[in-house]
Design a protein around this motif. Structure first.
Motif, PDB file in Angstrom:
ATOM      1  N   ASN A 137       1.054  -1.098   0.042  1.00 34.97           N
ATOM      2  CA  ASN A 137      -0.144  -0.117  -0.052  1.00 34.97           C
ATOM      3  C   ASN A 137       0.923   1.218  -0.032  1.00 34.97           C
ATOM      4  N   ALA A 138       1.987   1.168   0.849  1.00 33.02           N
ATOM      5  CA  ALA A 138       2.749   2.451   0.938  1.00 33.02           C
ATOM      6  C   ALA A 138       3.440   2.735  -0.629  1.00 33.02           C
ATOM      7  N   THR A 139       3.731   1.823  -1.424  1.00 34.13           N
ATOM      8  CA  THR A 139       4.241   2.106  -2.795  1.00 34.13           C
ATOM      9  C   THR A 139       3.515   2.634  -3.789  1.00 34.13           C
ATOM     10  N   ARG A 140       2.404   2.530  -3.570  1.00 35.43           N
ATOM     11  CA  ARG A 140       1.311   3.100  -4.087  1.00 35.43           C
ATOM     12  C   ARG A 140       1.552   4.701  -4.392  1.00 35.43           C
ATOM     13  N   PHE A 141       2.144   5.388  -3.175  1.00 31.36           N
ATOM     14  CA  PHE A 141       2.610   6.554  -2.885  1.00 31.36           C
ATOM     15  C   PHE A 141       3.910   6.923  -3.281  1.00 31.36           C
ATOM     16  N   TYR A 142       4.884   5.924  -3.930  1.00 26.82           N
ATOM     17  CA  TYR A 142       6.226   6.114  -4.073  1.00 26.82           C
ATOM     18  C   TYR A 142       6.408   7.456  -4.866  1.00 26.82           C
ATOM     19  N   ASN A 143       7.049   8.525  -4.439  1.00 25.12           N
ATOM     20  CA  ASN A 143       7.364   9.564  -5.019  1.00 25.12           C
ATOM     21  C   ASN A 143       6.180  10.526  -5.378  1.00 25.12           C
ATOM     22  N   ARG A 144       5.193  10.388  -4.875  1.00 21.21           N
ATOM     23  CA  ARG A 144       3.721  11.150  -5.116  1.00 21.21           C
ATOM     24  C   ARG A 144       3.476  11.803  -3.763  1.00 21.21           C
ATOM     25  N   ILE A 145       4.446  11.896  -2.947  1.00 19.23           N
ATOM     26  CA  ILE A 145       3.885  12.865  -1.587  1.00 19.23           C
ATOM     27  C   ILE A 145       4.979  14.097  -1.438  1.00 19.23           C
ATOM     28  N   ALA A 146       4.195  15.235  -1.576  1.00 24.38           N
ATOM     29  CA  ALA A 146       4.840  16.486  -0.799  1.00 24.38           C
ATOM     30  C   ALA A 146       4.911  16.586   0.424  1.00 24.38           C
ATOM     31  N   TYR A 147       6.044  17.484   0.996  1.00 30.68           N
ATOM     32  CA  TYR A 147       6.062  17.293   2.423  1.00 30.68           C
ATOM     33  C   TYR A 147       6.294  19.039   2.928  1.00 30.68           C
ATOM     34  N   ASP A 148       5.540  19.402   3.649  1.00 32.74           N
ATOM     35  CA  ASP A 148       5.496  20.931   4.204  1.00 32.74           C
ATOM     36  C   ASP A 148       6.044  20.590   5.673  1.00 32.74           C
ATOM     37  N   ASP A 149       7.274  20.906   5.940  1.00 35.72           N
ATOM     38  CA  ASP A 149       7.981  20.666   7.096  1.00 35.72           C
ATOM     39  C   ASP A 149       7.671  21.850   8.029  1.00 35.72           C
ATOM     40  N   ASP A 150       7.019  22.993   7.639  1.00 33.09           N
ATOM     41  CA  ASP A 150       7.163  24.203   8.577  1.00 33.09           C
ATOM     42  C   ASP A 150       5.809  24.456   8.918  1.00 33.09           C
ATOM     43  N   PHE A 151       5.341  23.845   9.984  1.00 35.06           N
ATOM     44  CA  PHE A 151       3.849  24.315  10.669  1.00 35.06           C
ATOM     45  C   PHE A 151       3.941  25.582  11.273  1.00 35.06           C
ATOM     46  N   ASN A 152       3.103  26.468  10.975  1.00 41.51           N
ATOM     47  CA  ASN A 152       3.155  27.644  11.363  1.00 41.51           C
ATOM     48  C   ASN A 152       1.670  28.545  11.996  1.00 41.51           C
ATOM     49  N   GLY A 153       1.225  27.221  12.493  1.00 45.85           N
ATOM     50  CA  GLY A 153      -0.173  27.597  13.320  1.00 45.85           C
ATOM     51  C   GLY A 153      -1.251  27.713  12.295  1.00 45.85           C
ATOM     52  N   MET A 154      -2.341  28.158  12.459  1.00 51.86           N
ATOM     53  CA  MET A 154      -3.677  27.689  11.659  1.00 51.86           C
ATOM     54  C   MET A 154      -3.416  28.690  10.369  1.00 51.86           C
ATOM     55  N   ALA A 155      -3.692  27.901   9.207  1.00 49.47           N
ATOM     56  CA  ALA A 155      -3.736  28.756   7.883  1.00 49.47           C
ATOM     57  C   ALA A 155      -5.049  29.809   7.928  1.00 49.47           C
ATOM     58  N   LEU A 156      -4.607  31.073   8.540  1.00 48.59           N
ATOM     59  CA  LEU A 156      -5.777  32.180   8.452  1.00 48.59           C
ATOM     60  C   LEU A 156      -5.573  33.253   7.792  1.00 48.59           C
ATOM     61  N   ASP A 157      -4.538  33.070   6.853  1.00 40.57           N
ATOM     62  CA  ASP A 157      -4.307  34.240   5.572  1.00 40.57           C
ATOM     63  C   ASP A 157      -4.037  33.701   4.218  1.00 40.57           C
ATOM     64  N   ALA A 158      -4.114  34.117   3.365  1.00 37.96           N
ATOM     65  CA  ALA A 158      -4.063  33.803   2.040  1.00 37.96           C
ATOM     66  C   ALA A 158      -2.674  33.136   1.693  1.00 37.96           C
ATOM     67  N   GLY A 159      -1.352  33.886   2.617  1.00 36.31           N
ATOM     68  CA  GLY A 159      -0.085  33.453   2.417  1.00 36.31           C
ATOM     69  C   GLY A 159      -0.062  32.005   2.776  1.00 36.31           C
ATOM     70  N   GLU A 160      -0.618  31.617   3.936  1.00 37.06           N
ATOM     71  CA  GLU A 160      -0.343  30.131   4.366  1.00 37.06           C
ATOM     72  C   GLU A 160      -1.072  29.229   3.601  1.00 37.06           C
ATOM     73  N   GLY A 161      -2.243  29.521   2.889  1.00 38.20           N
ATOM     74  CA  GLY A 161      -2.863  28.815   2.015  1.00 38.20           C
ATOM     75  C   GLY A 161      -2.181  28.673   0.773  1.00 38.20           C
ATOM     76  N   LYS A 162      -1.718  29.797   0.273  1.00 37.22           N
ATOM     77  CA  LYS A 162      -0.921  29.495  -0.874  1.00 37.22           C
ATOM     78  C   LYS A 162       0.339  28.925  -0.978  1.00 37.22           C
ATOM     79  N   ARG A 163       1.057  28.878   0.062  1.00 34.41           N
ATOM     80  CA  ARG A 163       2.142  28.319   0.444  1.00 34.41           C
ATOM     81  C   ARG A 163       2.007  26.631   0.320  1.00 34.41           C
ATOM     82  N   ILE A 164       0.820  26.216   1.206  1.00 37.83           N
ATOM     83  CA  ILE A 164       0.566  24.799   0.889  1.00 37.83           C
ATOM     84  C   ILE A 164      -0.117  24.585  -0.258  1.00 37.83           C
ATOM     85  N   GLY A 165      -0.882  25.217  -0.975  1.00 41.42           N
ATOM     86  CA  GLY A 165      -1.356  24.848  -2.125  1.00 41.42           C
ATOM     87  C   GLY A 165      -0.089  24.810  -3.023  1.00 41.42           C
TER      88      GLY A 165
END
Ligand code: ZN
Length: 259
Positions: A137-165
């Protein structure tokens, strides 16, 4: 309110939106069955226009076990968290910032599921963790996962949403958000459901394997890539079959999701 009542409130909805409402409402009910939900929080969205900018999403404050097709908000990614049309509600602010930026930035991101489902989130809380290729099951996601390693609190502004997007724009289908949760992006609700299902299963196995304290037996990149390709080329539309079976169960046991 029924789907019919929603239609009388503004211009008649097209078939894409009508079917999208039913499929996305089913997705919320399914998420409750698998305990991927967080009560009234977290959010799923589905693009219903070709440019992706018009999308459906859950209204704030509604428990997922009660969401019906007519409850879903129709939103404009270039607009605001206020739904388009009469009698509509408001989107949760963090949901708005994350999903509007994903849909505005990537028309191919048709269906976006954001959850704090337990096993995937547990792994997102481990420092620098990357999904290990230790089971099929894990191999289904081989090279298909992005990682956002910087938690910055809740996404309450467009900048945070844009970065995640933005982290999803290089063709990845899954985003691990450190100290937060995951997002799955797919071309339709059926595929998003199937991806989310296998992602959480793979993560559960990973948590269980890690809990033994023994070394993980990681498969080679070559085998992981081959198995991932086998998942992609599997000679049946397993995602649609899987989703349709779940909808058949809902049709029998809680048919009001379609209202
Ligand atoms: Zn979240």
């Amino acid at each position: 309110m029924s789907l019919k009542a929603v239609e009388t409130g503004r211009a008649p909805m097209d078939e894409v939106e009508r079917q999208g409402r039913i499929d996305l409402a089913a997705m919320f009910r399914i998420a409750v069955r698998y305990n991927w939900h967080e009560g009234i929080a977290n959010h799923f969205s589905l693009a219903v226009s070709d440019d992706g900018k018009r999308f459906l999403m859950n209204p704030q404050g509604r428990h997922w076990s009660r969401i019906r097709a007519s409850d879903l908000l129709l939103l404009d990614a270039d607009g605001s968290e206020d739904a388009i049309g009469q009698g509509a509600g408001k989107a949760d602010p963090t949901a708005w910032h994350i999903h509007s930026r994903i849909h505005a930035g990537n028309p191919k991101a048709r269906c976006v599921l954001h959850t704090h489902m337990f096993y995937a989130t547990a792994l997102a809380c481990l420092k620098d963790y990357r999904l290990q290729m230790i089971d099929q099951n894990a191999t289904r996601f081989y090279n298909r996962i992005a990682y956002d390693d910087d938690f910055n609190g809740m996404a309450l502004d467009a900048g945070e949403g844009k970065r995640i997007g933005g982290t999803m724009e290089d063709g990845k289908s899954v985003l691990f958000m450190a100290n937060h949760g995951v997002a799955v992006v797919a071309e339709n609700v059926a595929m998003a459901f199937d991806e989310n299902y296998y992602l959480e299963r793979a993560c559960k196995v990973q948590v269980l394997a890690l809990s033994t304290g023994r070394p993980l037996h990681v498969v080679s990149d070559e085998v992981a890539a081959k198995t991932c390709a086998q998942w992609q080329d599997f000679p049946m539309d397993a995602a649609s079959d899987h989703f349709n079976e779940m909808k058949a169960i809902l049709d029998k046991e809680e048919p009001d999701y379609k209202d």
